[in-house]
Enzyme design. Structure first.
Site, PDB file in Angstrom:
ATOM      1  N   GLU A  79      26.544  59.124  46.812  1.00 48.56           N
ATOM      2  CA  GLU A  79      27.060  60.504  46.907  1.00 48.56           C
ATOM      3  C   GLU A  79      27.750  60.790  48.243  1.00 48.56           C
ATOM      4  O   GLU A  79      28.801  61.413  48.267  1.00 48.56           O
ATOM      5  CB  GLU A  79      25.938  61.502  46.674  1.00 48.56           C
ATOM      6  CG  GLU A  79      25.424  61.499  45.247  1.00 48.56           C
ATOM      7  CD  GLU A  79      24.417  62.603  44.987  1.00 48.56           C
ATOM      8  OE1 GLU A  79      24.782  63.778  45.078  1.00 48.56           O
ATOM      9  OE2 GLU A  79      23.239  62.277  44.712  1.00 48.56           O
ATOM     10  N   HIS A  84      10.819  39.133  39.271  1.00 42.35           N
ATOM     11  CA  HIS A  84      10.664  38.600  37.912  1.00 42.35           C
ATOM     12  C   HIS A  84      11.977  38.598  37.138  1.00 42.35           C
ATOM     13  O   HIS A  84      12.002  38.224  35.973  1.00 42.35           O
ATOM     14  CB  HIS A  84       9.615  39.430  37.152  1.00 42.35           C
ATOM     15  CG  HIS A  84       8.234  39.301  37.732  1.00 42.35           C
ATOM     16  ND1 HIS A  84       7.316  38.371  37.312  1.00 42.35           N
ATOM     17  CD2 HIS A  84       7.637  39.973  38.742  1.00 42.35           C
ATOM     18  CE1 HIS A  84       6.201  38.482  38.010  1.00 42.35           C
ATOM     19  NE2 HIS A  84       6.379  39.459  38.898  1.00 42.35           N
ATOM     20  N   LYS A 140      29.082  68.040  34.947  1.00 41.35           N
ATOM     21  CA  LYS A 140      28.330  69.269  34.634  1.00 41.35           C
ATOM     22  C   LYS A 140      29.232  70.273  33.915  1.00 41.35           C
ATOM     23  O   LYS A 140      28.832  70.894  32.937  1.00 41.35           O
ATOM     24  CB  LYS A 140      27.773  69.889  35.916  1.00 41.35           C
ATOM     25  CG  LYS A 140      26.621  69.110  36.511  1.00 41.35           C
ATOM     26  CD  LYS A 140      26.028  69.827  37.707  1.00 41.35           C
ATOM     27  CE  LYS A 140      24.968  68.976  38.370  1.00 41.35           C
ATOM     28  NZ  LYS A 140      24.367  69.562  39.538  1.00 41.35           N
TER      29      LYS A 140
HETATM   30  O1  PA5 Z   1      23.111  65.658  44.923  1.00 39.87           O
HETATM   31  C1  PA5 Z   1      23.415  66.441  44.031  1.00 39.87           C
HETATM   32  O2  PA5 Z   1      24.144  67.430  44.215  1.00 39.87           O
HETATM   33  C2  PA5 Z   1      22.893  66.217  42.636  1.00 39.87           C
HETATM   34  O3  PA5 Z   1      22.193  65.028  42.531  1.00 39.87           O
HETATM   35  C3  PA5 Z   1      22.025  67.421  42.214  1.00 39.87           C
HETATM   36  O4  PA5 Z   1      20.881  67.491  43.006  1.00 39.87           O
HETATM   37  C4  PA5 Z   1      21.679  67.302  40.727  1.00 39.87           C
HETATM   38  O5  PA5 Z   1      22.856  67.303  39.981  1.00 39.87           O
HETATM   39  C5  PA5 Z   1      20.783  68.419  40.253  1.00 39.87           C
HETATM   40  O6  PA5 Z   1      21.242  69.685  40.663  1.00 39.87           O
HETATM   41  P1  PA5 Z   1      20.190  70.674  41.338  1.00 39.87           P
HETATM   42  O7  PA5 Z   1      19.661  69.947  42.516  1.00 39.87           O
HETATM   43  O8  PA5 Z   1      20.969  71.876  41.711  1.00 39.87           O
HETATM   44  O9  PA5 Z   1      19.156  70.934  40.293  1.00 39.87           O
END
Ligand code: PA5
Length: 358
Positions: A236, A252, A350
């Protein structure tokens, strides 16, 4: 680090992800203080504790599991789909964690928890989850809004720690938190850009990793989710491909993957995370993996968690690894010229799913 270097960093890191990483110990301190006055509903029995969450909101539950699994008097069950497992009933405590409060999977689990009358707590900064919880009279632990969820780790993870402590599942002493905060602050200072770049292990590691595909291996113990956190932060923040796995399981199967053609593994980089209290066989196994893979990978590093041994130092050791990974991912992002904060493809997924739901 010189003024020019800092300017160069923030020219890319426009969302100031680096500052949020540095802020982790402060977040933990503030949230722990805030949790003092939170009174959770009473919890009896030994039903598993279910923690629901996705991505940056799920990692806190994973870290909690690794931290307490060997001492907790109830198992921790992590849910990352749209529904609770069949065993969840009115005796099963459920914690729904969603930073935005708008994550469909967590909202689905929350509705399930209401229907099945599970004792439920919500951790969120707002969104539909906060609204629905308020409407249903479910207790909400509100965390500060305005951060990327993965940068709110301290605010999302610490309430879980507070809850298991208040419920007597895993009592956490103030000193344990204070020690972890002290240690984390020192580490954050060491890895930040305030000193000589040569002394920042994270910056140096990012430079070594540049252009490589990273494999992060942790022991199946304290650092299992830490390895996964590294992977997700590389994905990310640095917009780079990374994979995580755990020993003994990887011994394994995945270990054989390193016999792949040289042209494929030519840019593979191995990171092994090790904790002094991993099972002795796990420690020896990780060393063996490292020895075997080192000559096959284009680079490798063995990282030991830092901190006191024993239960009292466990949280500090876990955070020491989290911090190194978080800092490294931000520096790697800047090396690639990528702003660590935007996550355009995640947002698009999303949006597309939301449009189809409508
Ligand atoms: O890093 C991110 O933005 C995502 O992994 C979010 O955490 C994930 O999509 C879930 O969203 P939220 O944390 O708002 O529930």
């Amino acid at each position: 680090m010189s003024h020019e270097d800092l300017t160069r960093h923030y020219r890319v890191d426009t969302g100031k992800m680096l500052d949020l990483v540095i802020n982790l110990p402060d977040q933990i301190e503030e949230t722990w203080r805030a949790m003092k006055t939170f009174k959770p509903p009473a919890m009896k029995g030994t039903a598993p504790l279910i923690v629901c969450g996705m991505g940056g909101s799920a990692i806190g539950g994973m870290l909690l599991r690794d931290l307490i699994q060997h001492d907790a008097r109830v198992p921790i069950y992590l849910e990352s789909t749209y529904a609770l497992p069949a065993f969840a009933d009115r005796s099963t405590p459920v914690i729904c964690v969603s930073y935005s409060g708008n994550t469909a999977e967590v909202l689905g689990c929350f509705q399930n928890a209401l229907m099945r009358k599970c004792p439920t707590i919500v951790v969120t900064s707002g969104g539909a989850l906060a609204d629905e919880a308020d409407l249903a009279g479910v207790r909400v632990i509100r965390v500060p809004a305005g951060m990327p969820p993965r940068a709110a780790l301290g605010a999302l993870f610490t309430p879980l720690l507070g809850l298991v402590s208040k419920w007597g599942i895993y009592p956490v002493a103030d000193e344990e938190i204070a020690l972890a905060i002290r240690k984390s602050r020192k580490i954050a200072e060491k890895y930040s850009l305030s000193g000589d770049p040569v002394d920042s292990r994270a910056l140096q590691l990012a430079k070594r990793i540049y252009g490589k595909t990273v494999f992060i291996y942790g022991g199946d113990g304290l650092l299992r989710a830490a390895a996964y956190r590294w992977k997700c932060q590389f994905n990310e923040n640095a917009k780079s491909m990374a994979f995580a796995n755990t020993f003994p399981e990887l011994g394994h199967n995945e270990i054989m993957g390193w016999d792949c053609p040289e042209r494929l593994r030519g840019d593979f980089f191995l990171i092994v995370l090790r904790d002094a209290e991993d099972h002795p066989r796990v420690q020896r196994g990780l060393e063996a993996v490292f020895r075997m893979v080192e000559p096959l990978a284009s680079g490798s590093v063995l990282i030991e968690s830092e901190g006191d041994k024993g239960r009292g130092g466990r949280l500090a050791r876990l955070l020491s690894c989290i911090l190194l990974g978080d800092f490294t991912s931000v520096y790697l992002a800047v090396e690639y010229g990528k702003d660590p904060t935007p996550i355009e493809k995640i947002d698009r997924i999303k949006e597309e799913l939301k449009m189809e739901d409508a």
